[in-house]
Scaffold this motif. Sequence first.
Motif, PDB file in Angstrom:
ATOM      1  N   UNK A  64     103.291  40.277 -36.615  1.00 47.64           N
ATOM      2  CA  UNK A  64     103.471  40.812 -35.270  1.00 47.64           C
ATOM      3  C   UNK A  64     102.277  40.537 -34.381  1.00 47.64           C
ATOM      4  N   UNK A  65     101.081  40.720 -34.926  1.00 46.81           N
ATOM      5  CA  UNK A  65      99.882  40.540 -34.113  1.00 46.81           C
ATOM      6  C   UNK A  65      99.665  39.068 -33.757  1.00 46.81           C
ATOM      7  N   UNK A  68     101.967  38.169 -31.130  1.00 46.56           N
ATOM      8  CA  UNK A  68     101.535  38.758 -29.859  1.00 46.56           C
ATOM      9  C   UNK A  68     100.433  37.919 -29.222  1.00 46.56           C
ATOM     10  N   UNK A  71     101.864  34.733 -27.869  1.00 43.32           N
ATOM     11  CA  UNK A  71     102.684  34.952 -26.681  1.00 43.32           C
ATOM     12  C   UNK A  71     101.804  35.224 -25.463  1.00 43.32           C
ATOM     13  N   UNK A  72     100.712  35.986 -25.700  1.00 42.49           N
ATOM     14  CA  UNK A  72      99.798  36.271 -24.595  1.00 42.49           C
ATOM     15  C   UNK A  72      99.057  35.014 -24.155  1.00 42.49           C
ATOM     16  N   UNK A 254     105.769  34.261 -17.615  1.00 38.31           N
ATOM     17  CA  UNK A 254     105.325  35.573 -17.126  1.00 38.31           C
ATOM     18  C   UNK A 254     106.529  36.427 -16.750  1.00 38.31           C
ATOM     19  N   UNK A 257     108.082  37.664 -19.900  1.00 35.75           N
ATOM     20  CA  UNK A 257     107.269  38.689 -20.561  1.00 35.75           C
ATOM     21  C   UNK A 257     107.344  40.022 -19.852  1.00 35.75           C
ATOM     22  N   UNK A 258     107.188  39.996 -18.524  1.00 36.85           N
ATOM     23  CA  UNK A 258     107.129  41.264 -17.794  1.00 36.85           C
ATOM     24  C   UNK A 258     108.491  41.709 -17.279  1.00 36.85           C
ATOM     25  N   UNK A 266      99.745  36.320 -12.260  1.00 35.32           N
ATOM     26  CA  UNK A 266      98.822  35.189 -12.276  1.00 35.32           C
ATOM     27  C   UNK A 266      97.472  35.476 -11.646  1.00 35.32           C
ATOM     28  N   UNK A 305      90.266  39.352 -26.606  1.00 33.23           N
ATOM     29  CA  UNK A 305      90.923  40.511 -25.990  1.00 33.23           C
ATOM     30  C   UNK A 305      91.675  41.325 -27.030  1.00 33.23           C
ATOM     31  N   UNK A 306      92.348  40.626 -27.930  1.00 38.15           N
ATOM     32  CA  UNK A 306      93.111  41.282 -28.986  1.00 38.15           C
ATOM     33  C   UNK A 306      92.208  42.130 -29.879  1.00 38.15           C
TER      34      UNK A 306
END
Lengths: 344, 351
Positions: A64-65, A68, A71-72, A254, A257-258, A266, A305-306
Amino acid sequence: MTKDSSSVLPEATPAPPPRAAPPAAKPARGRFPVDARLAGLFGVFVLLCVVGWLTRPDAFFTEGNLSTVLRLAAAIGVVSVGMTFVIISGGIDLSVGSIVALSSVWATTLATQSFGPLVMVICALAVGLGCGLVNGVLVAYGRVVPFIATLAMYASARGLAERISGRNTQVVRQSGFLAFFRGDLLGIPVLIWMFAAVFVAGWVLLNRTTFGRRTFAVGGNTEAARLAGIRVKRHTALVYGVAGLCCGIAALMVVARTTSGASTNGLYYELDAIAAVVIGGTLLSGGRGTLTGTLIGVLIFTVLGNIFTLNNLDTDIQNIAKGAIIVLAVLLQFRSRRRARRST
Amino acid sequence: MPGPSSLARRRFLTGGAAVGAGALLAACTSNESPQSAPQAVAGTAGQNAQPGKHVTIGFSAPAADHGWMAAMTKNARTQAGRFSDVTFTATEGTNDVNQQIAQVETLINQKVDVLVILPFDGKALTQAGQQAMDAGIPVVNVDRVFDTPLAYRTWIGGDNYRMGVNAGNYIAAELKRKGVASPVIGEVAGIDSLPLTQERSQGFKDALAKNGFRVGPRVSAQFTPESGEQMTANLLQSASKLDALWNHDDDQGIGVLAAIDSARRSEFFLVGGAGSRNMMDLVKADSSVIKATVLYSPSMASSAIALARLLGQGKGIGDLAEHEIPATVTTYSAVVTKENVDSYADVAFDS
């Protein structure tokens, strides 16, 4: 062939028999400076992963991570692919974030949504490509400095996005669009497939086609490229078009995702993408660079960031760490360039 | 020198053509009208609603660059339109403090009866407010507060600390009702450098602490859907199990919900913030993880116009014993749930 090389070798080697070892090492560094630094950069990435694994052994290396993180990384990664082309060609694109915003808003207006997912996709790609070409034409034919031309696009594209959206977040109701782009393909999210496809296509375009070779040539020495028969203006315009198209693809990601298009999409992509490209070893002055480096650059920032979030740390320290990484990478770039010069 | 000048002209023309084409395209695709459904504003009733002395209200606010701020300006305009005895003079919204000061000065020179100022930066606009007060024009200061009460007649704004408190209390009560022993409570904050975010977080922390709970994983986003999605995607990886999650802002909440949906998580409940129409609809439908949203409503802009009118007419607020309008009015951050959502539909805003 074998005759050729045997006839060349004795010519090249006779002079310095006592100093055989250092010259052999130096040309190797000089000829593959990018690869050496790529290895170093990859080392930093691996190190970060180890830190992530040590601090959160239960969460970091889970399926999962990892999914993630990828994907990010996808949207900013795709934008960075386009940015790599622009920077290698000797330019810069400050408008990528705004183009992502405009493309995402355009793709999600009620008008386009009611025509179905295909129209949304076409809108995003066409707007991205169009904006990129406008940048390119201004730079190549209008002879506006890239910094200024894309700065103008940076302002006006976001303004247009705000105008079209009425500054409202436009939620996607088109279930077909969401089902496809938010779904999986063979167990892997579609977004990751798209990211991979753009990266591979970009890599082939840059390293295996005339277009790529011309991009290096234009960035390395514009005058020489022109004398060599390259239509520099047309090529420059197309390079910005490639960057714009990448923004259009990123906008789709984007939006998926959102589940929405917003004029705030952006934000700061231009800075993140330039940072990724630069730490990936691409010269800001143009003429040299790799997409693999850019890819690792993007992954480094995303993993950073993760890790920060996994360990519940403040984001301000993350920004400091980001800055430190950029400085470190550029210093490394400086040293390897000097080394490369010394060896030639 | 014909060369350079003709070149310059050509460049100018090229630029002009590009801008023109952009504007044309914008006009073709704009879908502003279907989206901006009439913004509902809280109703006003009672004797004060009767037409009275004519009042000119000057209005200055920051640029409507996101849903909440856009709703503030829209609400003010709509509310003013409801009064037959009010002339509404609004300046262009700006995020440039100097320009906003100039706008306020212009309104003072126009001798409006009352000024409603939503400052981009309360501290920076204090002098402008004071100048108006000195000129005998009462100022209604909205939301971002001036440095000194000398600069305003009345302040009306939201309560960020209580927003956090009410979110914390609601979450604690729900968890206790469900009998969760040691819950994991997450928080998706807004921009951390803003005092309003710090106040919201402090209120949340304090309320949870009073109930014997604490904030677990916490991230801060940028009030945008995209940042909400990014930060929440990471947060969900960090916590394999959550019991509750508070998100400070409903606009970034669209992204928060998308991330939760992607991660296919549903073992916890989500509480939003601000009170957008979108979130209220989801709360009402009760088909997703979002179960409530804590108000920080742009209806305060409507109230500010109503107060400004009463100030201009020299009236007080109907049901109070006071002859005058109070010096400060703090709106209440109610928790909107499935049970009461219908009664709050009128203050929902399009994010």
